[in-house]
Design a protein around this motif. Structure first.
Motif, PDB file in Angstrom:
ATOM      1  N   GLU A 186      -5.867  -1.686  -9.630  1.00 56.76           N
ATOM      2  CA  GLU A 186      -5.266  -3.757  -8.793  1.00 56.76           C
ATOM      3  C   GLU A 186      -6.191  -4.640  -9.231  1.00 56.76           C
ATOM      4  O   GLU A 186      -7.635  -4.114  -9.408  1.00 56.76           O
ATOM      5  CB  GLU A 186      -5.219  -3.019  -7.596  1.00 56.76           C
ATOM      6  CG  GLU A 186      -5.989  -2.071  -7.190  1.00 56.76           C
ATOM      7  CD  GLU A 186      -7.180  -2.656  -5.836  1.00 56.76           C
ATOM      8  OE1 GLU A 186      -7.617  -3.603  -6.283  1.00 56.76           O
ATOM      9  OE2 GLU A 186      -7.991  -2.188  -5.310  1.00 56.76           O
ATOM     10  N   LEU A 189      -6.312  -6.855  -6.218  1.00 52.91           N
ATOM     11  CA  LEU A 189      -6.312  -7.228  -5.221  1.00 52.91           C
ATOM     12  C   LEU A 189      -7.493  -7.553  -4.106  1.00 52.91           C
ATOM     13  O   LEU A 189      -7.483  -8.948  -3.639  1.00 52.91           O
ATOM     14  CB  LEU A 189      -5.362  -5.772  -3.407  1.00 52.91           C
ATOM     15  CG  LEU A 189      -4.483  -5.629  -4.375  1.00 52.91           C
ATOM     16  CD1 LEU A 189      -4.310  -4.321  -3.347  1.00 52.91           C
ATOM     17  CD2 LEU A 189      -3.698  -6.747  -4.579  1.00 52.91           C
ATOM     18  N   ARG A 239     -10.149   3.317  -2.903  1.00 52.28           N
ATOM     19  CA  ARG A 239      -9.264   1.630  -3.595  1.00 52.28           C
ATOM     20  C   ARG A 239      -9.311   1.432  -5.168  1.00 52.28           C
ATOM     21  O   ARG A 239      -9.848   3.041  -5.577  1.00 52.28           O
ATOM     22  CB  ARG A 239     -10.311  -0.061  -3.735  1.00 52.28           C
ATOM     23  CG  ARG A 239     -10.051  -0.222  -1.983  1.00 52.28           C
ATOM     24  CD  ARG A 239      -8.519  -1.256  -1.962  1.00 52.28           C
ATOM     25  NE  ARG A 239      -8.127  -2.149  -2.243  1.00 52.28           N
ATOM     26  CZ  ARG A 239      -8.825  -3.162  -2.008  1.00 52.28           C
ATOM     27  NH1 ARG A 239      -9.594  -3.366  -1.074  1.00 52.28           N
ATOM     28  NH2 ARG A 239      -9.408  -4.744  -3.710  1.00 52.28           N
ATOM     29  N   CYS A 280      -0.315  -3.929  -8.396  1.00 56.65           N
ATOM     30  CA  CYS A 280      -1.352  -3.036  -8.286  1.00 56.65           C
ATOM     31  C   CYS A 280      -0.697  -1.798  -9.097  1.00 56.65           C
ATOM     32  O   CYS A 280       0.712  -1.988  -8.245  1.00 56.65           O
ATOM     33  CB  CYS A 280      -1.229  -2.312  -6.991  1.00 56.65           C
ATOM     34  SG  CYS A 280      -2.691  -1.248  -5.971  1.00 56.65           S
ATOM     35  N   SER A 290       4.949   0.446  -9.166  1.00 51.75           N
ATOM     36  CA  SER A 290       3.931  -0.217  -8.842  1.00 51.75           C
ATOM     37  C   SER A 290       4.170  -1.737  -8.035  1.00 51.75           C
ATOM     38  O   SER A 290       5.248  -1.514  -7.991  1.00 51.75           O
ATOM     39  CB  SER A 290       3.971  -1.687 -10.023  1.00 51.75           C
ATOM     40  OG  SER A 290       3.327  -0.890 -11.543  1.00 51.75           O
ATOM     41  N   TYR A 302       2.117  -0.918   0.230  1.00 52.61           N
ATOM     42  CA  TYR A 302       0.507  -0.495  -0.395  1.00 52.61           C
ATOM     43  C   TYR A 302      -0.011   0.356   0.092  1.00 52.61           C
ATOM     44  O   TYR A 302      -1.021   1.590  -0.749  1.00 52.61           O
ATOM     45  CB  TYR A 302      -0.365  -1.450   0.184  1.00 52.61           C
ATOM     46  CG  TYR A 302      -0.425  -2.703  -0.435  1.00 52.61           C
ATOM     47  CD1 TYR A 302      -0.295  -2.138  -2.368  1.00 52.61           C
ATOM     48  CD2 TYR A 302      -0.290  -4.545  -0.564  1.00 52.61           C
ATOM     49  CE1 TYR A 302      -0.822  -3.553  -3.139  1.00 52.61           C
ATOM     50  CE2 TYR A 302      -0.215  -5.158  -1.035  1.00 52.61           C
ATOM     51  CZ  TYR A 302      -0.105  -5.034  -2.569  1.00 52.61           C
ATOM     52  OH  TYR A 302      -0.389  -6.039  -2.928  1.00 52.61           O
TER      53      TYR A 302
END
Length: 258
Positions: free
Chosen positions: A37, A39, A63, A200, A210, A239
């Motif tokens: 990811e 993010l 994460r 992600c 995803s 998420y």
């Protein structure tokens, strides 16, 4: 590094022997649990390649990250378990063109007894589920596709997936600090595909799950389904539910401009 905490994060017991079989299990488990990811880029969070920061983000904060973070942290885990690891630079193909030096970080991993080396890569998105035999030039079948490693020049090796070149990897050992300038470029340049939108993704059973932008994508073989996530609440819930990532706002910084 707390090896036990890292192994608990990816759901694997500490292997009794740091061999090829254990490496395969670790490789798949990491990609199943820890998402690829970007993010942080779209949340305005700085990305640090300091070892403590990598472990804090992936293990403690639960994460994911992109190649420098995922393979950087995984390298530390493997070394703590007794593997020998070379951090190798690669240049990613964009069509027929190669990206900049240090465009990608991959790992060449051997056992303490000299087994391997294997090409290990838990930070390239949809790639091989299991490590690839780095010295083999035969086609290697993997749940992620058909892979081949092809010599390129005197020292480099091209990684081919389903007939398409993915990246060109060096054999030379590098330090994680060598990747810091290109890591900064990946976060800030309008020419970096990481700045173009949030992504992600992780392995999910025999397929992948995803989130690209505001779309949930489920793939399994030739089957692909897309689910729009029209509201901020739906996106944040996706998420959390599919990746265990709890955010207090949507990653949506505008794309950088020249």
């Amino acid at each position: 590094m707390d090896v036990t905490a890292y192994l608990e994060r990816i759901g694997v017991e500490r292997p009794r022997v740091a061999d090829g079989a254990a490496l395969r299990e670790l490789h798949r488990a990491h990609q199943t649990v820890v998402p690829f990811e970007n993010l942080s880029i779209h949340l305005g969070e700085p990305i640090s390649l300091a070892e403590d920061d990598l472990i804090d983000k992936i293990v403690q904060r639960r994460r994911g990250g992109f190649c420098y973070e995922l393979n950087g942290a995984f390298a530390m885990l493997l070394e703590a378990l007794g593997y020998r690891v070379v951090r190798a630079a690669a240049r990613v193909y964009g069509g027929e063109r190669l990206g900049p030096p240090f465009d990608h970080l991959a790992l060449l991993v051997s056992t303490a007894e000299g087994g391997g080396p294997w090409l290990v890569d838990v930070g390239f998105g949809s790639h091989s589920v299991y490590p690839l035999e780095f010295t083999s030039r035969a086609e290697q079948a993997d749940p992620g596709g058909r892979f081949a490693l092809v010599d390129a020049g005197e020292r480099d090796v091209d990684v081919i997936k389903d007939g398409q070149p993915q990246y060109r990897i060096e054999r030379r050992a590098r330090s994680l600090a060598d990747f810091a300038p290109t890591c900064w470029w990946q976060q800030t340049s309008p020419d970096s595909h990481f700045t173009r939108g949030p992504i992600c993704s992780r392995i999910d059973g025999d397929g992948r799950i995803s989130i690209s932008g505001r779309t949930l994508i489920l793939t399994n073989g030739a089957t692909r389904s897309e689910v729009p996530l029209g509201t901020d609440e739906a996106l944040l819930s996706a998420y959390r539910d599919h990746f265990g990532i709890v955010l207090d706002r949507v990653p949506s910084l505008p794309r950088p401009t020249e």
